[in-house]
Design an enzyme around this catalytic site. Structure first.
Site, PDB file in Angstrom:
ATOM      1  N   VAL A 141       0.795  -1.325  -0.111  1.00 14.77           N
ATOM      2  CA  VAL A 141      -0.216  -0.040   0.106  1.00 14.77           C
ATOM      3  C   VAL A 141       0.687   1.206   0.061  1.00 14.77           C
ATOM      4  O   VAL A 141       0.611   2.334  -0.715  1.00 14.77           O
ATOM      5  CB  VAL A 141      -0.905  -0.070   1.308  1.00 14.77           C
ATOM      6  CG1 VAL A 141      -1.702   1.237   1.432  1.00 14.77           C
ATOM      7  CG2 VAL A 141      -2.015  -0.900   1.032  1.00 14.77           C
ATOM      8  N   GLU A 142       2.016   1.221   0.835  1.00 15.65           N
ATOM      9  CA  GLU A 142       2.619   2.299   0.964  1.00 15.65           C
ATOM     10  C   GLU A 142       3.649   2.647  -0.209  1.00 15.65           C
ATOM     11  O   GLU A 142       3.752   4.118  -0.931  1.00 15.65           O
ATOM     12  CB  GLU A 142       3.688   2.292   2.254  1.00 15.65           C
ATOM     13  CG  GLU A 142       2.990   2.424   3.386  1.00 15.65           C
ATOM     14  CD  GLU A 142       2.440   3.725   3.844  1.00 15.65           C
ATOM     15  OE1 GLU A 142       2.898   4.682   3.188  1.00 15.65           O
ATOM     16  OE2 GLU A 142       1.251   3.633   4.618  1.00 15.65           O
ATOM     17  N   THR A 143       4.387   1.648  -0.809  1.00 12.34           N
ATOM     18  CA  THR A 143       5.290   1.979  -1.965  1.00 12.34           C
ATOM     19  C   THR A 143       5.146   0.965  -3.287  1.00 12.34           C
ATOM     20  O   THR A 143       6.286   0.930  -3.684  1.00 12.34           O
ATOM     21  CB  THR A 143       6.652   2.231  -1.241  1.00 12.34           C
ATOM     22  OG1 THR A 143       6.923   0.794  -0.827  1.00 12.34           O
ATOM     23  CG2 THR A 143       6.667   3.247  -0.013  1.00 12.34           C
TER      24      THR A 143
END
Length: 367
Positions: A141-143
């Site tokens: 989700v983040e990167t």
């Protein structure tokens, strides 16, 4: 290899390791409703605030004021960052937010990442109790598993939000906007401390428009408090060392989120026809209900098998999401709240959980 922040800081040793919270790092406070057509913001004179920042940061972290000034002299207020902060993805309804993350490329990428890093993920799960698919989903989700760690200069991002946080002109939002600006001003100070402790040249660091860094998008305070040396090489590198990255995300959940080993995260619920609407506004998750209390109100787990194994006295609450087919009701627990310490958004936490389920090969509600 990441260079040191400034020659005068190079000899300083690694210090003990905070997040705000995201303050997670990573978890902003719930937004009050935006004002319709806010008036244009008057330009602000930041000179006095900046001078005070230099003075207090120098005293707080024992860093020469001249070194702080030298870094800030090259920092820029970036309008694009102000605009990006004014339109967070979490403003979307769940039916539009979900497809951003629960989609084949991110699921397949997560399975590949988990397989390639199974040993490190298992070590982290054994030590901290956080399932390997949850850690993997956070990175997805983040990167997108390290493919998009951000291209903004971290100094510029934090400098912009510390001294030019977007203002709506709505009197009802003044206190909120003041808190957010103060948060980012502290994160800028924490960045200087991080550079000193880890021997980083902070002027070279890149990250998100909010100043989050590395595979897991840690804010500086979170990096300082929750990053760990996962492979024993004497460094905490969240940019390039996956052993450190994986262990640090798991440590964050265990320490900041109080993750409960083996505990539930969320369950799809059904609503009795006669049940009153359950009002739970905002983003902050407060576990002020019990599972049996929710059942008495007309909300119970949709899966009959799950019902048989549920602890009726377990702390919980109910959240309602705007799904494609209408309202979705979810019973959420302590481990859901743990995910919101990374990002306070209920949509974010649900996306992380559902992506983790899909990566692990389990059926995902709402797919």
């Amino acid at each position: 290899m990441i260079r040191r922040i400034l020659p005068s800081l190079a000899a300083l040793a690694l210090a003990a390791c905070a997040t705000s919270p995201r303050t997670p790092t990573l978890a902003p406070e719930p937004l009050p409703p935006p004002a319709a057509q806010p008036p244009a913001e008057a330009p602000r004179d930041i000179d006095a605030a900046r001078a005070e920042f230099v003075r207090t940061t120098a005293q707080r972290f024992d860093i020469p004021a001249a070194d702080i000034e030298a870094v800030l002299a090259g920092a820029q207020i970036r309008d694009a960052i102000v605009k990006a902060m004014s339109r967070p993805a979490e403003a979307k309804p769940w039916r539009d937010y979900r497809p951003i993350f629960i989609q084949p490329a991110r699921i397949d990428g997560g399975r590949a990442f988990l397989e390639a890093n199974r040993a490190a993920l298992q070590r982290a799960e054994d030590q901290y109790g956080v399932p390997k698919e949850i850690v993997t989903a956070i990175l997805g989700v983040e990167t997108s598993y390290g493919r998009n760690k951000g291209s903004w200069p971290v100094v510029d991002a934090l400098y912009t939000l510390a001294f030019a946080y977007p203002r709506s002109g709505d009197p009802a939002r003044v206190a909120y906007e003041d808190r957010r600006e103060a948060f980012f001003r502290d994160e800028l100070a924490q960045l200087f401390a991080l550079g000193k402790e880890e021997g980083l040249d902070i002027t070279t660091l890149k990250g998100s428009y909010a100043g989050a860094m590395g595979w897991g998008q840690f804010m500086p305070s979170s990096y300082r408090q929750y990053a760990v040396d996962g492979d024993g090489d004497g460094r905490r590198d969240l940019f390039d060392d996956l052993d450190d990255v994986i262990a640090s995300v798991a440590n964050y959940f265990a320490r900041k989120g109080k993750w409960q080993r083996g505990g539930p995260v969320m369950e799809r619920a059904v609503r009795d026809a006669a049940a009153a609407e359950f009002v739970n506004p905002g983003n902050t998750v407060t576990l002020d209900q019990r599972v049996d209390g929710l059942a008495a109100l007309g909300y119970r787990a949709a899966d009959p098998v799950a019902v048989l194994h549920m602890d009726g006295g377990q702390p919980a609450t109910l959240i309602t999401l705007e799904g494609v087919a209408g309202p979705e009701y979810w019973i959420v627990y302590d481990n859901f709240k743990a995910i919101t310490t990374y990002n306070i958004s209920r949509l974010y936490a649900t996306a992380v959980y559902q992506l983790a389920q899909a990566i692990a090969g389990r059926e995902v509600d709402g797919a």
